[in-house]
Write an enzyme that holds these catalytic residues in place. Structure first.
Site, short mmCIF file in Angstrom:
data_model
loop_
_atom_site.label_atom_id
_atom_site.label_comp_id
_atom_site.label_asym_id
_atom_site.label_seq_id
_atom_site.Cartn_x
_atom_site.Cartn_y
_atom_site.Cartn_z
N ARG A 1 50.15 60.78 63.53
CA ARG A 1 49.35 59.55 63.56
C ARG A 1 48.31 59.66 64.66
NH1 ARG A 1 51.25 57.70 68.31
NH2 ARG A 1 53.48 57.89 68.76
N VAL B 1 47.85 56.60 71.15
CA VAL B 1 47.32 55.57 72.04
C VAL B 1 46.17 56.13 72.87
CG1 VAL B 1 47.85 54.03 73.97
CG2 VAL B 1 49.55 54.40 72.18
N GLU C 1 68.09 71.83 74.20
CA GLU C 1 66.98 72.68 74.61
C GLU C 1 67.11 73.03 76.09
OE1 GLU C 1 63.31 71.22 71.73
OE2 GLU C 1 63.41 70.51 73.80
#
Length: 447
Positions: free
Chosen positions: A291, A294, A200
């Site tokens: 998910r 944190v 990239e």
């Protein structure tokens, strides 16, 4: 709604999920290793099951033992927290085969977003802006040189199956490329069992911006705003803010809308985070985490919405509790990750906490599973707590954070608290003027 949820994690996130379950009137089961028998989440759960010795592969990563614990206790759902098995498609598939709900997306969506090359292709198809680069894995040095010449130096080589900075190398010139490519492939193969890499464009001074999204699995999706996670060390986040000091309301609405539409079009279910590099007014997709993050508490602080409640609600078939127009952003929030590490060398510092006192007052939240007398085991991640501060604006938030850090006491081990006390007084941080390289430069100067 579920009757009993098994929490397949440890530490502060296990306690965080347990609290949400109790508020919803859901019975809880936690699994733990022998090293975590005295952990706070084990003490507070309705039931606990020891699933193995301290090494993660023999306990928290042991799918067979966790499924057995579900069957023994009658748990009808599993919340994986973050880390460990939270992005393991095989785990989600196995739970489904046993008629146990995985509180997260489908195994197929985890697989798509877990492969960085396929994730980039999917993002492009969904209308998410991506960083210029190769369309897939790089076959050889010749192809690498061709792609690098097309997009322009510097370039960054990344592991397709990777994360956390492993298998990631920067090449500033063609002369650097051969060594960078070989090193990245070697690291990727050793860390992930897959040496596929892609290239990239390397952005010089970007910020790391991530958008919190939720899908209902039935074609609906919303975003909960963005978080700025630019203060990092070795690609690991240290300090997170919501909203970002770098974005205005128009940019926030634009990228949030793109992400919400993408997640709806994907048919995604549950919580996810779409991560970007941001430079010169442009967003570039880097990955999606399938998910809970944190740093989710800063989003909860500015929206007033419990994201774990939403996860459980969506997974149980109840859909989202809010529409996009219901989600309002109030004030500013900052999270500091408190690690059991030397604040300068970042060497882990396991041991017994002799005294633990957390700050309090308006706008202060501490997510932690430790306590005075708790012995931090040497086997796991060094995160011992998160300090989350909310204020009506960023200035008030910073003032409150400074006071809270002064009140926070952890004796018996070394922690990163002194680092945050330094950062909160730095003019660049006070002005929100930093990028993803700022912290490492600051630490290198030894300030």
């Amino acid at each position: 709604m579920f009757q009993k949820i098994l929490i397949a994690n440890r530490g502060e996130i296990a306690l965080r999920v347990l609290r949400a379950c109790k508020e919803l009137g859901i019975q809880t089961v936690v699994v733990h290793s022998t090293a975590d028998s005295d952990a706070m989440h084990v003490r507070l759960a309705d039931e606990s099951v020891c699933i193995g010795p301290p090494p993660s592969r023999e306990s928290y990563l042991n799918i067979h033992q966790i499924v057995a614990a579900c069957e023994i206790t009658g748990a009808d759902a599993v919340h994986p927290g973050y880390g460990f098995l939270s992005e393991n498609a095989k785990f989600a598939d196995i739970l489904a085969a046993h008629n146990i709900t995985f509180i997260g997306p489908s195994g197929d969506h985890i697989r798509i977003m877990g492969d960085k090359i396929e994730a980039k292709r999917t993002a492009r198809r969904l209308g998410i802006p991506v960083v210029p680069g190769s369309d897939g894995a790089i076959g050889d040095e010749k192809e690498a040189k061709r792609v690098a010449a097309e997009i322009g130096y510097p370039v960054i080589i990344k592991a397709s199956a990777g994360g956390g900075g492993r298998g990631m190398k920067v090449a500033h010139t063609e002369a650097d490329l051969e060594v960078a490519l070989q090193t990245a492939k070697s690291e990727a193969g050793a860390a992930f069992g897959d040496d596929a890499v892609y290239i990239e464009k390397y952005l010089e001074k970007p910020r790391h911006i991530e958008v919190q999204v939720f899908g209902d699995g039935a074609g609906g999706g919303v975003h909960f705003g963005e978080r700025d996670c630019s203060l990092q060390r070795r690609h690991q986040k240290v300090w997170e803010e919501a909203n970002s000091p770098a974005l205005n309301a128009e940019e926030r609405s634009r990228i949030g809308g793109i992400c919400a539409k993408a997640i709806a079009d994907l048919g995604y279910s549950g919580a996810g985070t779409i991560e970007f590099l941001y430079e010169n007014g442009e967003f570039y997709f880097i990955e999606m985490n399938t998910r809970l993050q944190v740093e989710h508490p800063v989003t909860e602080a500015i929206t007033g919405i419990d994201l774990v409640h939403e996860q459980i609600r969506v997974a149980s078939g109840g859909g989202l509790s809010v529409r996009q127009e219901d989600i309002k952003f109030n004030g500013h929030a900052i999270e500091c990750r408190i690690n059991a590490e030397d604040p300068r060398t970042f060497t882990p510092s396991p041991g017994t906490i002799t005294h633990f006192h957390t700050p309090g007052g308006l706008g202060i939240r501490v997510d932690s599973g430790v306590y005075s007398g708790y012995k931090i085991p040497p086997y796991y991640d060094s995160l011992i707590g998160k300090l989350i501060v909310h204020g009506r604006n960023r200035v008030e938030c910073m003032m409150r954070l400074r006071r809270a850090l002064d009140e926070f006491v952890v004796d018996g081990i070394k922690t990163t608290l002194p680092l945050f006390r330094d950062l909160v007084g730095n003019p660049d941080i006070a002005n929100g003027d930093y990028d993803i390289h700022w912290l490492e430069k600051y630490l290198a100067k030894g300030e």
